[in-house]
Enzyme design. Sequence first.
Site, PDB file in Angstrom:
ATOM      1  N   SER B  64       0.809  -1.223   0.000  1.00 23.46           N
ATOM      2  CA  SER B  64       0.000   0.000   0.000  1.00 23.46           C
ATOM      3  C   SER B  64       0.844   1.275   0.000  1.00 23.46           C
ATOM      4  CB  SER B  64      -0.920   0.022   1.223  1.00 23.46           C
ATOM      5  OG  SER B  64      -0.150  -0.064   2.409  1.00 23.46           O
ATOM      6  N   ASP B 241      -0.055   6.433  11.138  1.00 19.52           N
ATOM      7  CA  ASP B 241      -0.321   5.141  11.779  1.00 19.52           C
ATOM      8  C   ASP B 241       0.958   4.322  11.924  1.00 19.52           C
ATOM      9  OD1 ASP B 241       0.215   4.305   9.211  1.00 19.52           O
ATOM     10  OD2 ASP B 241      -1.663   3.230   8.920  1.00 19.52           O
ATOM     11  N   HIS B 244       1.863   4.008   7.050  1.00 20.20           N
ATOM     12  CA  HIS B 244       1.536   4.672   5.792  1.00 20.20           C
ATOM     13  C   HIS B 244       1.986   6.122   5.822  1.00 20.20           C
ATOM     14  CE1 HIS B 244      -1.371   1.261   5.953  1.00 20.20           C
ATOM     15  NE2 HIS B 244      -0.930   1.154   4.711  1.00 20.20           N
TER      16      HIS B 244
END
Lengths: 266, 266
Positions: B64, B241, B244
């Site tokens: 991601s 977080d 990310h």
Amino acid sequence: MNNTSAMDVRTSRRNLLGQATAAAAAISALSLSGCSESAKRPFAKKASGGLIADGDTILLQGDSITDAGRARGQENNPNDGRALGGGYAYLIAADLLCERADANLKIYNRGISGHKVFQLAERWDKDCIAIKPNLVSILIGVNDIWHKLNGQYNGTLEVYEKDYRALLERTKKELPGVKLVVCEPFVLRCGAVNEKWFPEFDGYRAAAKKVAGEFGAVFVPFQSAFDEAVKKAPPAHWAADGVHPTIAGAYLMARTWLAAVAGARA
Amino acid sequence: MNNTSAMDVRTSRRNLLGQATAAAAAISALSLSGCSESAKRPFAKKASGGLIADGDTILLQGDSITDAGRARGQENNPNDGRALGGGYAYLIAADLLCERADANLKIYNRGISGHKVFQLAERWDKDCIAIKPNLVSILIGVNDIWHKLNGQYNGTLEVYEKDYRALLERTKKELPGVKLVVCEPFVLRCGAVNEKWFPEFDGYRAAAKKVAGEFGAVFVPFQSAFDEAVKKAPPAHWAADGVHPTIAGAYLMARTWLAAVAGARA
């Protein structure tokens, strides 16, 4: 504050052509490089804040070039990648939030696709004044002429200048002490941009520069940056339709904006 | 090629702390500044291509962090802002396509959120080999440990290393002459990242560095870049977080990657 424009033109040219001067190197270093250059040269160190002070709230305004598909739902969040869109506003923010990580900057994007100056004015309370920005940057004008050429809008160059002057007048009045950045409208000679645009378009660029001068705004010379860029790669590399920058074009804009604004004296 | 990692660590530190050396300045200039620095210093000029040659097809792969919300529908278009996503891949591409506008580079992003090494392997034909990249950059590992800690995955550190080795082996075999870039997995100490991750996570970083060395890949030292960055602003400024990156974090990654790859010798 206006004498940054000539300097910036030379700087932008030199950055692209690879011909460095000490000043150009210092300012290019401030654009999108690390802190090392500014620590190395006293001139650059002094200039390193430029127009942007610690704690500033920065607002980028304009049309689709600024909008660049930003997520409207997150527009109230400062420094939000989705809310900043996919263009030069995002790139400017990424640079500032990294290079000045401890400066507590808050950056917003309220560009809206298709807008002309009068449409900025219509939403200025919500999309400028309410944000209480310390620095407001505006890129507007291409639709003022484009929509006119398409028969969708009956504004003229005189209306553009008048509207822009009124907008800046109001901004200064409602946000005392605000720092203004007026970005030069620009086009690349390809796609939707044809001979019908000229010489009229040059008038819009001149009008933006004129109002910038009247209000002591930093003027960001985007057109000359692109005029130099097309010596390296064709117009479509920078903006496929002549109006909307590619990511290369957006990067060039961010670098040019940072040089003008970070290098400018407050 | 492996001795760039130590150099890069020093370079990344100096770029962030503002303590320049000639080498750091040259490499930082290559990261995200204009051409002027490279023209000024012979060292930088020689290094200016680094690992990236004119005409190269560049592929950025991973999870991601690489994906960053890219538009899947446009993934076959090189250099497409939407297809590059909103993270470090976009920033790298914007820099390269502007600074090397005449190099005819084609840049793709095939990161997919949530992926671990074995999931890259499962789609490697379509999402790597078929693209025929000249340069492949991989950032993978955080999910290999995160999903394990969450009880969603039963892989181990040994599996990670084995899978990664096999992936690079296969890549070299099916793409003779390919240039490999292995990006160090990293975390910030906040959000989802807690003491349970350590010291185990350090093993994943070491494994990535190990396989990079085995295959002569450029190693991009992201963890040390972030370790320096948190001296300037708290972890959440760089990745809310812990995993990310924010846009500041993405920018730092792009700068670090460009220093390692643009400064690396082919």
